[in-house]
Design a protein around this motif. Structure first.
Motif, PDB file in Angstrom:
ATOM      1  N   LEU A   1       0.619  -1.466   0.089  1.00 56.03           N
ATOM      2  CA  LEU A   1      -0.299   0.190   0.045  1.00 56.03           C
ATOM      3  C   LEU A   1       0.935   1.039  -0.188  1.00 56.03           C
ATOM      4  O   LEU A   1       1.638   1.631   0.355  1.00 56.03           O
ATOM      5  CB  LEU A   1      -0.276   0.276   1.366  1.00 56.03           C
ATOM      6  CG  LEU A   1      -1.823  -1.049   1.744  1.00 56.03           C
ATOM      7  CD1 LEU A   1      -2.960  -1.350   2.796  1.00 56.03           C
ATOM      8  CD2 LEU A   1      -2.588  -0.979   0.349  1.00 56.03           C
ATOM      9  N   GLU A   2       0.547   1.838  -0.555  1.00 59.25           N
ATOM     10  CA  GLU A   2       1.420   3.622  -1.094  1.00 59.25           C
ATOM     11  C   GLU A   2       0.730   4.202  -0.228  1.00 59.25           C
ATOM     12  O   GLU A   2      -0.590   4.931  -0.757  1.00 59.25           O
ATOM     13  CB  GLU A   2       1.768   3.189  -2.262  1.00 59.25           C
ATOM     14  CG  GLU A   2       2.372   4.901  -2.788  1.00 59.25           C
ATOM     15  CD  GLU A   2       2.917   5.613  -3.920  1.00 59.25           C
ATOM     16  OE1 GLU A   2       3.174   6.776  -4.215  1.00 59.25           O
ATOM     17  OE2 GLU A   2       2.955   4.518  -4.717  1.00 59.25           O
ATOM     18  N   LEU A   3       0.988   4.833   0.820  1.00 66.15           N
ATOM     19  CA  LEU A   3       0.927   5.948   1.384  1.00 66.15           C
ATOM     20  C   LEU A   3       1.549   6.820   1.630  1.00 66.15           C
ATOM     21  O   LEU A   3       1.972   7.448   2.374  1.00 66.15           O
ATOM     22  CB  LEU A   3       0.387   5.600   2.924  1.00 66.15           C
ATOM     23  CG  LEU A   3      -0.851   4.307   3.637  1.00 66.15           C
ATOM     24  CD1 LEU A   3      -0.923   3.902   4.739  1.00 66.15           C
ATOM     25  CD2 LEU A   3      -2.042   4.964   2.655  1.00 66.15           C
ATOM     26  N   PRO A   4       0.566   8.072   1.289  1.00 66.12           N
ATOM     27  CA  PRO A   4      -0.009   8.652   0.340  1.00 66.12           C
ATOM     28  C   PRO A   4       0.026   7.932  -0.773  1.00 66.12           C
ATOM     29  O   PRO A   4       1.174   7.892  -1.555  1.00 66.12           O
ATOM     30  CB  PRO A   4      -0.430  10.037   0.440  1.00 66.12           C
ATOM     31  CG  PRO A   4       0.862  10.799   0.642  1.00 66.12           C
ATOM     32  CD  PRO A   4       1.264   9.450   1.378  1.00 66.12           C
ATOM     33  N   LEU A   5      -1.205   8.116  -2.120  1.00 69.16           N
ATOM     34  CA  LEU A   5      -1.153   7.308  -2.965  1.00 69.16           C
ATOM     35  C   LEU A   5      -0.545   8.758  -4.005  1.00 69.16           C
ATOM     36  O   LEU A   5      -1.408   9.209  -4.201  1.00 69.16           O
ATOM     37  CB  LEU A   5      -2.463   6.197  -3.926  1.00 69.16           C
ATOM     38  CG  LEU A   5      -2.194   5.468  -4.911  1.00 69.16           C
ATOM     39  CD1 LEU A   5      -0.813   4.617  -4.985  1.00 69.16           C
ATOM     40  CD2 LEU A   5      -3.534   5.061  -5.423  1.00 69.16           C
ATOM     41  N   ARG A   6       0.473   8.425  -4.875  1.00 67.58           N
ATOM     42  CA  ARG A   6       0.951   9.564  -5.320  1.00 67.58           C
ATOM     43  C   ARG A   6       0.106  10.372  -6.842  1.00 67.58           C
ATOM     44  O   ARG A   6      -0.266  10.909  -6.602  1.00 67.58           O
ATOM     45  CB  ARG A   6       2.509  10.288  -5.429  1.00 67.58           C
ATOM     46  CG  ARG A   6       2.810  11.347  -6.253  1.00 67.58           C
ATOM     47  CD  ARG A   6       4.512  11.357  -6.624  1.00 67.58           C
ATOM     48  NE  ARG A   6       4.815  11.887  -8.044  1.00 67.58           N
ATOM     49  CZ  ARG A   6       5.795  12.147  -7.361  1.00 67.58           C
ATOM     50  NH1 ARG A   6       7.027  11.406  -8.036  1.00 67.58           N
ATOM     51  NH2 ARG A   6       6.437  13.591  -8.736  1.00 67.58           N
TER      52      ARG A   6
ATOM     53  N   VAL B   1       1.791  -7.381   5.018  1.00 67.72           N
ATOM     54  CA  VAL B   1       1.707  -5.840   4.566  1.00 67.72           C
ATOM     55  C   VAL B   1       2.541  -4.750   4.442  1.00 67.72           C
ATOM     56  O   VAL B   1       2.903  -4.686   5.742  1.00 67.72           O
ATOM     57  CB  VAL B   1       0.211  -5.102   5.437  1.00 67.72           C
ATOM     58  CG1 VAL B   1       0.359  -3.665   4.560  1.00 67.72           C
ATOM     59  CG2 VAL B   1      -0.693  -5.860   5.000  1.00 67.72           C
ATOM     60  N   HIS B   2       2.752  -4.554   3.099  1.00 74.31           N
ATOM     61  CA  HIS B   2       4.442  -3.437   3.014  1.00 74.31           C
ATOM     62  C   HIS B   2       3.687  -2.036   3.167  1.00 74.31           C
ATOM     63  O   HIS B   2       3.130  -2.598   1.923  1.00 74.31           O
ATOM     64  CB  HIS B   2       5.673  -3.814   2.405  1.00 74.31           C
ATOM     65  CG  HIS B   2       6.450  -3.242   1.777  1.00 74.31           C
ATOM     66  ND1 HIS B   2       7.141  -3.084   3.505  1.00 74.31           N
ATOM     67  CD2 HIS B   2       6.521  -2.765   0.964  1.00 74.31           C
ATOM     68  CE1 HIS B   2       7.616  -1.764   2.476  1.00 74.31           C
ATOM     69  NE2 HIS B   2       7.716  -1.143   1.030  1.00 74.31           N
ATOM     70  N   VAL B   3       4.246  -1.040   3.402  1.00 74.65           N
ATOM     71  CA  VAL B   3       3.625   0.169   3.602  1.00 74.65           C
ATOM     72  C   VAL B   3       4.734   1.091   2.300  1.00 74.65           C
ATOM     73  O   VAL B   3       5.848   1.190   3.228  1.00 74.65           O
ATOM     74  CB  VAL B   3       3.251   0.574   5.196  1.00 74.65           C
ATOM     75  CG1 VAL B   3       2.629   2.041   4.596  1.00 74.65           C
ATOM     76  CG2 VAL B   3       1.884   0.451   4.985  1.00 74.65           C
TER      77      VAL B   3
ATOM     78  N   ILE C   1      -0.180   4.402  12.990  1.00 72.39           N
ATOM     79  CA  ILE C   1      -0.306   3.752  11.593  1.00 72.39           C
ATOM     80  C   ILE C   1       0.640   2.799  10.869  1.00 72.39           C
ATOM     81  O   ILE C   1      -0.118   2.042  10.327  1.00 72.39           O
ATOM     82  CB  ILE C   1       0.161   4.958  10.869  1.00 72.39           C
ATOM     83  CG1 ILE C   1      -1.105   6.445  10.704  1.00 72.39           C
ATOM     84  CG2 ILE C   1       0.131   5.161   9.165  1.00 72.39           C
ATOM     85  CD1 ILE C   1      -0.444   7.573  10.537  1.00 72.39           C
ATOM     86  N   ALA C   2       2.832   2.855  11.429  1.00 72.97           N
ATOM     87  CA  ALA C   2       3.063   1.796  10.977  1.00 72.97           C
ATOM     88  C   ALA C   2       2.870   0.838  11.511  1.00 72.97           C
ATOM     89  O   ALA C   2       3.038  -0.394  10.990  1.00 72.97           O
ATOM     90  CB  ALA C   2       4.406   2.586  11.476  1.00 72.97           C
ATOM     91  N   GLY C   3       2.423   0.418  12.603  1.00 79.10           N
ATOM     92  CA  GLY C   3       1.770  -0.430  12.941  1.00 79.10           C
ATOM     93  C   GLY C   3       0.689  -1.018  12.307  1.00 79.10           C
ATOM     94  O   GLY C   3       0.355  -2.366  13.169  1.00 79.10           O
ATOM     95  N   LEU C   4      -0.175  -0.773  11.804  1.00 79.61           N
ATOM     96  CA  LEU C   4      -0.679  -1.470  11.078  1.00 79.61           C
ATOM     97  C   LEU C   4      -0.109  -2.502  10.090  1.00 79.61           C
ATOM     98  O   LEU C   4      -0.406  -3.363   9.779  1.00 79.61           O
ATOM     99  CB  LEU C   4      -1.723  -0.988  10.045  1.00 79.61           C
ATOM    100  CG  LEU C   4      -3.071   0.638  10.881  1.00 79.61           C
ATOM    101  CD1 LEU C   4      -3.853   0.940  10.190  1.00 79.61           C
ATOM    102  CD2 LEU C   4      -3.354  -0.676  11.778  1.00 79.61           C
ATOM    103  N   ALA C   5       0.995  -2.354   9.103  1.00 79.60           N
ATOM    104  CA  ALA C   5       1.808  -3.233   8.868  1.00 79.60           C
ATOM    105  C   ALA C   5       2.741  -4.027   9.305  1.00 79.60           C
ATOM    106  O   ALA C   5       3.402  -3.995  10.173  1.00 79.60           O
ATOM    107  CB  ALA C   5       2.431  -2.178   7.880  1.00 79.60           C
ATOM    108  N   ASP C   6       3.274  -4.585   8.247  1.00 79.01           N
ATOM    109  CA  ASP C   6       4.062  -5.409   8.709  1.00 79.01           C
ATOM    110  C   ASP C   6       5.888  -5.188   8.835  1.00 79.01           C
ATOM    111  O   ASP C   6       7.026  -5.734   9.573  1.00 79.01           O
ATOM    112  CB  ASP C   6       4.244  -7.320   8.283  1.00 79.01           C
ATOM    113  CG  ASP C   6       3.117  -8.052   8.766  1.00 79.01           C
ATOM    114  OD1 ASP C   6       2.891  -8.317   9.426  1.00 79.01           O
ATOM    115  OD2 ASP C   6       1.864  -7.804   7.943  1.00 79.01           O
ATOM    116  N   SER C   7       6.006  -4.385   7.587  1.00 76.17           N
ATOM    117  CA  SER C   7       6.965  -3.101   7.079  1.00 76.17           C
ATOM    118  C   SER C   7       6.815  -2.170   6.695  1.00 76.17           C
ATOM    119  O   SER C   7       5.507  -1.656   6.010  1.00 76.17           O
ATOM    120  CB  SER C   7       7.961  -4.601   6.859  1.00 76.17           C
ATOM    121  OG  SER C   7       7.552  -4.225   4.749  1.00 76.17           O
TER     122      SER C   7
END
Length: 380
Positions: free
Chosen positions: A150-155, A181-183, A202-208
C-alpha cells in the motif's frame, strides 16, 4: 543543464515569495551552506565519519525506529532498493512471490519493473481506480498473494489516502488472506493529520514500512526500511548484496537527522495550510473565469496536491518562469501534459515553510498575474 533549465533555476532562486516548495531550485553552493549550518540535537559532530553503515547511520536508524514505533530500521541509499529488498524478503518468508499492489503505485510506474526483473516477483491489482484498494477488492483478488503493498499516500492520483476505517479494514482483509502488509510510506510522515493517528499507530498496521528522508523531510537523499528486527537483519544482508553498503553517507544522513528534528514536527502545520491554499487557488481560478480547472483533492489529504489547467505544459511553464523573473513570485514549478485529453496539464503543489507566509489574498493576486502571462504566452 539546458539554458532553459538554468534560466528557470535563476528565476526561482531569485523569487522573493514561493508557494510550492521543492529542492529543484537548489544549487551546489546552497546545499553546502545548508550542510554546514545544521547540527542535529544530540549528534556529536566531532565523532568519526560513518564507515560502511556505522556511527551516524546507526543513529539515524535508531531515531527512525523510535519515530515509527518499530523494533528496528535499516538505512538505504534509495527507496527503490529498500522496497525491492523488503518484497524479496517477504516473498521468501511467505513462500509466495505474488504482490498485490496498485497499477499507479511507485513500484509499477517509477521502478522499471525491478520487482519482476531483479527479484522475480509478480504483481496483481486489486483495483485500477485512482485510490487505494478497499477491503472487498482485496478479498476478491482471485490469485493467492504473499504481500499486500500500500502506497500511503498514493501519489499519482493526487496524494490520496483512504479513511482510517477503510485502511484498517483493507489491512484486515489482507491478514484474512494470510498475506503480510508492506507500506510504501515515502510520504508517510505527512499522513498523521488525515488519519488522526500517530506515526507508530499508522506504521503499526503494517509488517514493514519504507519511508523517504528527502520527499517530506528535505534531506539530500536516503530512505529507511522499518519493521521487526529479524526482517531488518535480513534486509541489511541484502542491502550489502545489492550494493547499498556505501563507504560513507554522513552528508545525506546529517540532513535526514535534521529533517526528523526540524521538518517532521512542522508537517501537520503544512498540511493544515495546504487546505487553505487549495481553496484559495480554486476560488482564484473560478473568479478569473478559467474555462476548466481542478484542484485535486479539493481538500488535500496531505500537504501536497495537484492543480489541473486547460493549457499546454510548455505555456504554463513559460508563464511561471516569467512570473518569477518579472514579479519575483514562484507560484508553480513543473507542469506535466499527460496527452489525454490534449491540452490539459497538471502540476504538483507542495505546501511547506515558505507557503505559510501566503494568505488567500496573496494566492488570488499571484494567480491573476500568472493567468495574464499565460494569455500572453498563448497569443505569442
Amino acid at each position: 543543464m539546458t539554458d532553459d533549465r538554468l534560466r528557470r533555476l535563476a528565476a526561482y532562486r531569485a523569487a522573493r515569495r514561493t508557494l510550492s516548495g521543492g529542492q529543484n531550485a537548489t544549487t551546489v553552493a546552497d546545499g553546502l551552506r545548508k550542510l554546514t549550518d545544521i547540527a542535529p540535537e544530540g549528534v556529536d559532530l566531532d565523532q568519526p565519519v560513518d564507515f560502511y553503515g556505522n556511527g551516524l547511520v546507526e543513529e539515524l536508524e535508531r531515531r527512525t525506529a523510535v519515530a515509527l514505533g518499530t523494533q528496528d530500521a535499516a538505512y538505504f541509499p534509495t527507496g527503490t532498493m529498500a522496497q525491492q529488498i523488503a518484497l524479496r524478503c517477504w516473498a521468501g518468508r511467505t513462500g509466495n512471490t505474488t504482490v498485490a499492489s496498485h497499477p499507479l503505485h511507485h513500484l509499477e510506474v517509477h521502478e522499471g519493473d525491478a520487482y519482476a526483473a531483479v527479484s522475480g516477483l509478480r504483481a496483481v491489482h486489486p483495483t485500477t481506480e485512482p485510490r487505494l484498494p478497499t477491503a472487498a477488492e482485496v478479498t476478491a483478488v482471485r490469485d493467492p498473494f504473499g504481500t499486500l503493498m500500500l502506497e500511503l499516500p498514493l501519489r499519482e492520483p493526487g496524494f490520496v489516502l483512504p479513511t482510517w476505517d477503510e485502511l484498517t479494514a483493507t489491512v484486515a482483509a489482507a491478514r484474512e488472506r494470510d498475506a503480510v502488509v508492506h507500506v510504501d510510506g515515502a510520504r508517510l510522515w505527512e499522513t498523521t493529520e488525515h488519519f488522526r493517528a500517530s506515526l507508530p499507530e499508522i506504521a503499526g498496521l503494517a509488517d514493514s514500512v519504507y519511508v523517504s528522508f528527502y520527499k517530506s523531510l528535505g534531506a539530500v537523499s536516503g530512505a529507511a526500511l522499518a519493521g521487526p528486527t529479524t526482517l531488518i537483519e535480513e534486509a541489511k544482508a541484502w542491502r550489502h548484496r545489492y550494493g547499498g553498503q556505501l563507504f560513507q553517507q554522513w552528508p545525506a544522513v546529517l540532513t535526514a537527522l535534521h529533517g526528523l528534528e526540524h521538518e517532521l514536527p512542522r508537517l501537520p502545520e503544512y498540511t493544515a495550510h495546504a487546505k487553505s491554499v487549495a481553496a484559495a487557488l480554486s476560488a482564484a481560478f473560478t473568479g478569473a473565469g478559467v474555462p476548466w480547472h481542478r484542484v485535486h483533492p479539493a481538500v488535500p489529504h496531505t500537504h501536497q496536491f495537484q492543480v489541473w489547467l486547460p493549457y499546454p505544459a510548455e505555456v504554463l511553464l513559460e508563464a511561471g518562469t516569467r512570473l518569477a523573473e518579472e514579479q519575483r513570485i514562484a507560484l508553480f514549478r513543473f507542469w506535466t501534459e499527460p496527452g489525454t485529453p490534449p491540452g490539459i496539464s497538471y502540476t504538483e503543489v507542495t505546501v511547506a515553510a515558505e507557503a505559510l507566509k501566503w494568505s488567500p489574498a496573496d494566492v488570488t493576486e499571484a494567480v491573476e498575474e500568472f493567468l495574464t502571462l499565460v494569455r500572453k504566452v498563448s497569443e505569442a
